[in-house]
Design a protein around this motif. Structure first.
Motif, short mmCIF file in Angstrom:
data_model
loop_
_atom_site.label_atom_id
_atom_site.label_comp_id
_atom_site.label_asym_id
_atom_site.label_seq_id
_atom_site.Cartn_x
_atom_site.Cartn_y
_atom_site.Cartn_z
N SER A 17 -11.90 -51.76 -48.77
CA SER A 17 -10.53 -51.95 -48.29
C SER A 17 -9.59 -50.94 -48.94
O SER A 17 -9.83 -50.47 -50.06
CB SER A 17 -10.03 -53.36 -48.63
OG SER A 17 -10.80 -54.35 -47.99
N ARG A 67 -9.55 -55.95 -38.17
CA ARG A 67 -9.85 -55.35 -39.48
C ARG A 67 -8.59 -54.84 -40.18
O ARG A 67 -8.51 -54.88 -41.41
CB ARG A 67 -10.83 -54.19 -39.31
CG ARG A 67 -12.16 -54.57 -38.72
CD ARG A 67 -13.15 -53.41 -38.75
NE ARG A 67 -12.70 -52.26 -37.97
CZ ARG A 67 -12.51 -51.03 -38.47
NH1 ARG A 67 -12.76 -50.79 -39.76
NH2 ARG A 67 -12.11 -50.04 -37.69
N GLN A 82 -2.85 -52.68 -44.10
CA GLN A 82 -3.99 -53.21 -44.85
C GLN A 82 -5.24 -52.95 -44.03
O GLN A 82 -5.34 -53.40 -42.88
CB GLN A 82 -3.82 -54.71 -45.10
CG GLN A 82 -4.98 -55.34 -45.82
CD GLN A 82 -5.15 -54.86 -47.24
OE1 GLN A 82 -4.18 -54.73 -47.97
NE2 GLN A 82 -6.39 -54.56 -47.63
N ASN A 84 -9.27 -53.36 -43.89
CA ASN A 84 -10.45 -54.04 -44.42
C ASN A 84 -11.68 -53.65 -43.62
O ASN A 84 -11.58 -53.15 -42.50
CB ASN A 84 -10.25 -55.56 -44.35
CG ASN A 84 -9.09 -56.03 -45.19
OD1 ASN A 84 -8.76 -55.46 -46.23
ND2 ASN A 84 -8.43 -57.10 -44.74
N LYS A 85 -12.84 -53.92 -44.19
CA LYS A 85 -14.11 -53.63 -43.52
C LYS A 85 -14.12 -52.20 -42.97
O LYS A 85 -14.47 -51.97 -41.81
CB LYS A 85 -14.36 -54.65 -42.41
CG LYS A 85 -14.42 -56.08 -42.89
CD LYS A 85 -14.64 -57.05 -41.72
CE LYS A 85 -14.66 -58.49 -42.21
NZ LYS A 85 -14.83 -59.46 -41.09
#
Length: 123
Positions: A17, A67, A82, A84-85
């Protein structure tokens, strides 16, 4: 005039992340739509996400939906992404942009741009 400065990019492994920030200065952007775009080498700049001035409306590219999350703090005049993944295909220079008026997914529709921050995702 609006100045935008991105930060938070870097090198991360796949599945990791990162949180990008975009600090605005100059004219207030509290009534502007803010967007994130990205551009990989040899590719066109592509839409990632956008958020309305109040934060109540967001839109995402299908490739990042679920994500990535865009948010904003109008007191701090900062927009966040943000991520993520993360996947290797997310590798690109990420740009913050601002525009007056309504929701827009086309880069040409934005009035102000930051200088970009590099995100590299290793496999």
């Amino acid at each position: 005039q609006v100045q935008l400065v991105e930060s938070g990019g870097g090198l991360v492994q796949a599945g990791g992340s990162l949180r990008l920030s975009c600090a605005a200065s100059g004219r207030t952007v509290s009534n502007y739509y803010m967007g994130w775009f990205r551009q990989a080498p040899g590719e066109e700049r592509e839409f990632v996400a956008t958020i309305s001035w109040g934060g109540g409306t967001t839109s995402y590219a299908d490739s990042v939906k679920g994500r990535f999350t865009i948010s904003r703090d109008n007191v701090k005049m900062t927009v966040y992404l943000q991520m993520n993944k993360l996947k290797p295909e997310d590798t690109a220079v990420y740009y913050c942009a601002a525009k007056a008026g309504g929701l827009e997914r086309r880069a040409a529709g934005y009035d102000y741009w930051g200088q970009g921050t590099q995100v590299t995702v290793s496999s």
